[in-house]
Design a protein around this motif. Structure first.
Motif, mmCIF file in Angstrom:
data_model
loop_
_atom_site.group_PDB
_atom_site.id
_atom_site.type_symbol
_atom_site.label_atom_id
_atom_site.label_comp_id
_atom_site.label_asym_id
_atom_site.label_seq_id
_atom_site.Cartn_x
_atom_site.Cartn_y
_atom_site.Cartn_z
ATOM 1 N N ARG A 5 0.848 -1.173 0.000
ATOM 2 C CA ARG A 5 0.000 0.000 0.000
ATOM 3 C C ARG A 5 0.888 1.228 0.000
ATOM 4 N N THR A 6 1.351 1.599 -1.179
ATOM 5 C CA THR A 6 2.312 2.677 -1.315
ATOM 6 C C THR A 6 1.577 4.002 -1.424
ATOM 7 N N SER A 7 2.049 5.028 -0.720
ATOM 8 C CA SER A 7 1.397 6.326 -0.788
ATOM 9 C C SER A 7 1.628 6.963 -2.140
ATOM 10 N N LYS A 8 0.822 7.990 -2.447
ATOM 11 C CA LYS A 8 0.842 8.553 -3.783
ATOM 12 C C LYS A 8 2.144 9.270 -4.110
ATOM 13 N N VAL A 9 2.960 9.600 -3.105
ATOM 14 C CA VAL A 9 4.245 10.216 -3.403
ATOM 15 C C VAL A 9 5.119 9.277 -4.214
ATOM 16 N N VAL A 10 4.817 8.004 -4.168
ATOM 17 C CA VAL A 10 5.628 7.032 -4.888
ATOM 18 C C VAL A 10 5.325 7.057 -6.381
ATOM 19 N N LEU A 11 4.424 7.948 -6.805
ATOM 20 C CA LEU A 11 4.215 8.125 -8.234
ATOM 21 C C LEU A 11 5.520 8.455 -8.944
ATOM 22 N N ALA A 12 6.461 9.016 -8.190
ATOM 23 C CA ALA A 12 7.760 9.302 -8.778
ATOM 24 C C ALA A 12 8.432 8.055 -9.317
ATOM 25 N N VAL A 13 8.077 6.913 -8.759
ATOM 26 C CA VAL A 13 8.654 5.657 -9.236
ATOM 27 C C VAL A 13 8.327 5.421 -10.697
ATOM 28 N N PHE A 184 -0.548 1.213 21.443
ATOM 29 C CA PHE A 184 -0.517 0.845 20.032
ATOM 30 C C PHE A 184 0.826 1.176 19.391
ATOM 31 N N CYS A 185 1.245 0.321 18.458
ATOM 32 C CA CYS A 185 2.377 0.597 17.580
ATOM 33 C C CYS A 185 1.853 0.645 16.151
ATOM 34 N N VAL A 186 2.086 1.749 15.451
ATOM 35 C CA VAL A 186 1.597 1.917 14.081
ATOM 36 C C VAL A 186 2.694 2.547 13.237
ATOM 37 N N GLU A 187 2.585 2.391 11.924
ATOM 38 C CA GLU A 187 3.495 3.076 11.019
ATOM 39 C C GLU A 187 2.929 4.448 10.682
ATOM 40 N N SER A 188 3.783 5.360 10.210
ATOM 41 C CA SER A 188 3.365 6.755 10.024
ATOM 42 C C SER A 188 2.287 6.905 8.966
ATOM 43 N N GLU A 189 2.381 6.157 7.851
ATOM 44 C CA GLU A 189 1.370 6.276 6.798
ATOM 45 C C GLU A 189 -0.002 5.854 7.321
ATOM 46 N N PHE A 190 -0.044 4.753 8.048
ATOM 47 C CA PHE A 190 -1.307 4.255 8.583
ATOM 48 C C PHE A 190 -1.913 5.251 9.564
ATOM 49 N N ALA A 191 -1.064 5.927 10.320
ATOM 50 C CA ALA A 191 -1.558 6.885 11.312
ATOM 51 C C ALA A 191 -2.287 8.046 10.659
ATOM 52 N N ALA A 192 -1.982 8.319 9.370
ATOM 53 C CA ALA A 192 -2.551 9.485 8.695
ATOM 54 C C ALA A 192 -3.605 9.143 7.649
ATOM 55 N N ARG A 193 -3.827 7.865 7.368
ATOM 56 C CA ARG A 193 -4.732 7.474 6.284
ATOM 57 C C ARG A 193 -6.202 7.661 6.670
ATOM 58 N N PRO A 199 -9.678 6.853 12.115
ATOM 59 C CA PRO A 199 -11.015 6.404 11.698
ATOM 60 C C PRO A 199 -11.364 5.004 12.205
ATOM 61 N N MET A 200 -10.354 4.128 12.330
ATOM 62 C CA MET A 200 -10.608 2.799 12.885
ATOM 63 C C MET A 200 -11.061 2.900 14.338
ATOM 64 N N LEU A 201 -10.373 3.721 15.121
ATOM 65 C CA LEU A 201 -10.775 3.915 16.513
ATOM 66 C C LEU A 201 -12.222 4.407 16.593
ATOM 67 N N GLU A 202 -12.554 5.387 15.759
ATOM 68 C CA GLU A 202 -13.901 5.950 15.772
ATOM 69 C C GLU A 202 -14.946 4.895 15.397
ATOM 70 N N ALA A 203 -14.602 4.048 14.413
ATOM 71 C CA ALA A 203 -15.536 3.000 13.986
ATOM 72 C C ALA A 203 -15.830 2.018 15.127
ATOM 73 N N TYR A 204 -14.875 1.878 16.045
ATOM 74 C CA TYR A 204 -15.051 0.953 17.170
ATOM 75 C C TYR A 204 -15.367 1.676 18.481
ATOM 76 N N GLY A 205 -15.832 2.929 18.372
ATOM 77 C CA GLY A 205 -16.332 3.646 19.533
ATOM 78 C C GLY A 205 -15.273 4.177 20.467
ATOM 79 N N LEU A 206 -14.068 4.416 19.941
ATOM 80 C CA LEU A 206 -12.971 4.926 20.762
ATOM 81 C C LEU A 206 -12.505 6.286 20.243
ATOM 82 N N SER A 207 -12.125 7.154 21.139
ATOM 83 C CA SER A 207 -11.520 8.427 20.757
ATOM 84 C C SER A 207 -10.038 8.393 21.095
ATOM 85 N N LYS A 208 -9.287 9.319 20.543
ATOM 86 C CA LYS A 208 -7.852 9.377 20.847
ATOM 87 C C LYS A 208 -7.623 9.627 22.336
#
Length: 323
Positions: A5-13, A184-193, A199-208
């Protein structure tokens, strides 16, 4: 393992790939070899004799296995195969396919729908998501075959011991846990998607505010940090071989929040029209590719250090698809 799941910045590839093509260097796999195997349940097709087919696959473990798997199968079925497994990044493999350098590629329905076709919201349902991406990509001259059961999507994993202690088997169980256990341990891209952490936390009734510590790490480090207890819940990919290797337990996404990333073959539509037998060939393979199978195959490479091409061929032979 690099994610698909590569972010769109990788369009440079894409530009890099284009330079490689025009410079005469071309795209190559690490070895470019196609291992030999004899027809089995997948038979030899006289109609594929002398037909040149090029397989493009990406540069992380699962794709190294799958790219070699498709290459070995097509070679045994009679085609003249060029193996371009090990292309850097999702958009590099996509450029090879759309640019005509390759005409067969192992891909994921969610990657096609979100990353390549630019949609923000996934389609619910495996068949529905596949149909949507196939219909949309026909205008690009590409056909997506009916996908395998395996779904290499996002998930959260926990140490087996901690899962038992906390009574955590599914993501909806998080809401009943105390704040200090919600680490939680997450990668930076996932933290911002927009299909990622918050959004996953919100879907499961949790706030930050309702959760404890969140640590941002590189993808590979998330697995070891989860296994050694630096956090209770680590972001993983559901078919990653490190899950069984580190004795992690994947939590069920019982609200079906995460997008579906079912595997299938994407084939140039003109090639498929000339050789509809390709659909028959991969129709014998795909139903056997489950999450459990890919976890085992990925672990052979990531944990045991085996060669992806040999892992692919041995599994095809063990399954009786080839000899």
């Amino acid at each position: 393992m690099t994610t698909r799941r590569t972010s769109k910045v990788v369009l440079a590839v894409v530009a890099v790939v284009g330079l490689a093509m025009t410079s005469g260097c071309g795209l190559r796999s690490a070895s470019g070899a196609v291992l030999d195997a004899e027809p089995g349940e997948i038979k030899h097709y006289d109609s594929l004799e002398g037909v040149s087919l090029t397989v493009a696959a990406k540069d992380f473990t699962e794709q190294l296995i799958l790219g070699n798997m498709l290459s070995i199968i097509l070679n045994a079925a009679g085609a003249d195969v060029t193996n371009l497994t090990n292309i850097p990044g999702s958009f590099g493999a996509r450029a090879a396919l759309t640019g005509g350098t390759a005409n067969v590629s192992p891909e994921y329905t969610g990657t096609g729908w979100i990353n390549y076709l630019g949609n923000d919201k996934p389609v619910k349902g495996e068949k529905e998501q596949w149909k949507a991406v196939d219909d949309a990509d026909r205008s690009n001259g590409l056909t997506w075959l009916e996908p395998a059961p395996m779904n290499n999507t996002y998930a959260f994993a926990i140490r087996a011991e901690a899962a038992e202690r906390l009574g955590a088997a599914k993501l909806s169980d998080l809401k009943k846990l105390p704040k200090d256990e919600l680490t939680f341990c997450v990668e930076s891209e996932f933290a911002a998607r927009n299909d990622g952490f918050v959004p996953m936390l919100e879907a499961y009734g949790l706030s930050k505010d309702a959760i404890g510590k969140v640590t941002t790490l590189d993808t590979g480090v998330v697995y070891t940090a989860t296994a050694d207890g630096s956090c209770n819940f680590g972001e993983v990919f559901t078919t990653d071989g490190r899950i069984p290797g580190l004795n992690l337990t994947v939590l069920e996404d019982d609200q079906q929040f995460f997008p579906l990333y079912n595997l299938t073959e994407v084939i140039a539509s003109d090639v498929l029209a000339e050789h509809p037998e390709l659909k028959e060939i991969f129709g014998q393979l795909n139903p056997r590719l489950t999450n459990e199978v890919m976890l085992e195959l990925n672990a052979k490479v990531d944990t045991d250090g085996e060669d992806p091409a040999i892992v692919a061929r041995d599994w095809l032979v063990d399954e009786g698809l080839l000899k």
